[in-house]
Write a protein that holds these residues in place. Structure first.
Motif: not given
Length: 197
Positions: A142-158
């Protein structure tokens, strides 16, 4: 120049070549596609002749977040004499994590290839705090989904914005937004003060 790259990079990738070079390269490509090449720092950015330790120090301390890529052999990796690398105070991976923790830079373990988060007792005392950092997992299936989730976190939290004109500027799929919101709620439940801060 290195100073220019180091001053602009917001995402620092810490990894061990013998452990997760392929997964780190894949992740770096995805992050660079979203945030731009100059926002992601890997050790390959260090120019020949530069002081490696000083270059790492500048890059880590100027970053917004350090992503520590942990593969299946990250904890047990040894040197040519059979000694565990993390037990060596001069080990670069250990140094990168220590510098980030000391500078108050956010540290996010990224688990790849089925790796598990190490316990504090399995780490050198200087890295004990690393065991308390909230990890994310990037699974091959589920690489694409997990990377999308990480990207969302980098944008929203950081607060790391996507580069103009990249796919990162587009709206995330609803499933990815849901996963990111769920991750934030879970983090709020376990670490309320950290997320509010």
């Amino acid at each position: 120049s290195l100073r220019c790259v180091a001053s602009m990079a917001e995402i620092f990738l810490s990894y061990r070549r013998q452990d997760s070079q392929s997964a780190t390269g894949r992740l770096a490509d995805d992050l660079e596609a979203r945030f731009g090449d100059e926002r992601v720092f890997r050790d390959r950015e260090i120019a020949a002749g530069d002081d490696f330790v000083e270059a790492i120090r500048r890059s880590v301390e100027s970053s917004t977040v350090v992503l520590v890529v942990v593969g299946a052999h990250w904890l047990a990796a040894t040197d040519t004499q059979g000694r565990r690398r993390l037990d060596d105070p001069g080990d670069f991976v250990r140094l990168e994590i220590e510098l980030a923790l000391a500078a108050g830079v956010a540290v996010v373990p990224v688990l790849v290839e089925g790796a598990k988060m190490p316990s504090a007792t399995a780490l050198p005392p200087a890295l004990a705090a690393f065991a308390r950092c909230q990890a994310v997992e990037l699974a091959d299936q589920r690489w694409r989904f997990d990377v999308e989730t990480l990207v969302a976190s980098l944008q929203s939290r950081f607060g790391i914005d996507a580069a103009p004109g990249t796919a990162g500027g587009a709206a995330l799929p609803s499933a990815t937004r849901w996963a990111a919101d769920l991750a934030d709620l879970a983090d709020l439940a376990f670490h309320p003060r950290r997320l509010i801060a």
